[in-house]
Scaffold this motif. Structure first.
Motif, PDB file in Angstrom:
ATOM      1  N   ASN A   6      59.905 -16.797  79.300  1.00  0.00           N
ATOM      2  CA  ASN A   6      60.775 -17.765  79.958  1.00  0.00           C
ATOM      3  C   ASN A   6      62.235 -17.580  79.508  1.00  0.00           C
ATOM      4  O   ASN A   6      62.956 -18.549  79.322  1.00  0.00           O
ATOM      5  N   GLU A  56      55.365 -22.585  74.446  1.00  0.00           N
ATOM      6  CA  GLU A  56      56.098 -23.627  75.167  1.00  0.00           C
ATOM      7  C   GLU A  56      57.599 -23.404  75.026  1.00  0.00           C
ATOM      8  O   GLU A  56      58.118 -23.394  73.911  1.00  0.00           O
ATOM      9  N   GLN A  60      58.105 -25.760  79.669  1.00  0.00           N
ATOM     10  CA  GLN A  60      57.055 -25.044  80.389  1.00  0.00           C
ATOM     11  C   GLN A  60      56.048 -24.491  79.385  1.00  0.00           C
ATOM     12  O   GLN A  60      56.433 -23.970  78.331  1.00  0.00           O
ATOM     13  N   ARG A  61      54.777 -24.597  79.729  1.00  0.00           N
ATOM     14  CA  ARG A  61      53.695 -24.136  78.849  1.00  0.00           C
ATOM     15  C   ARG A  61      53.010 -22.916  79.436  1.00  0.00           C
ATOM     16  O   ARG A  61      52.666 -22.899  80.616  1.00  0.00           O
ATOM     17  N   ASN A  62      52.817 -21.918  78.600  1.00  0.00           N
ATOM     18  CA  ASN A  62      52.025 -20.738  78.938  1.00  0.00           C
ATOM     19  C   ASN A  62      50.756 -20.848  78.095  1.00  0.00           C
ATOM     20  O   ASN A  62      50.757 -20.534  76.905  1.00  0.00           O
TER      21      ASN A  62
END
Length: 94
Positions: A6, A56, A60-62
């Motif tokens: 990100n 994170e 946004q979380r992966n």
């Protein structure tokens, strides 16, 4: 090497260990503010049981994008206290 997700560098080290094409970063090379514990586990027949982190960044979380072996087998001892990445985390030269 750098691990980027990100648009943010989440780990950086000049001392990674490469196993099966994955760069394992020393635990102290990860930026802990971008990692959250996961309940996910998997078993490798020769490395042992892996635990996971969610990554994170900017809200946004992966999920389960990083993994490590807290107690690797003797055959994989070199990756103890090291973290590897997948699921869209780019690992590139620094």
């Amino acid at each position: 090497m750098k691990a980027i997700w990100n648009g943010t560098v989440i780990a950086e080290s000049d001392d990674t260990v490469v196993v099966e094409g994955n760069h394992y970063f020393p635990r102290e090379a990860i930026r802990p503010e971008f990692f959250a514990d996961s309940e996910n586990r998997s078993v490798c027949h020769w490395k042992g049981t892996a635990k996971y982190f969610h990554v994170e960044v900017d809200g946004q979380r992966n999920p389960n994008a990083a993994w490590y072996y807290p107690e690797p087998s003797s055959a994989a001892a070199e990756i103890r206290d090291h973290v590897a990445f997948w699921r869209g985390v780019d690992v590139v030269p620094a």
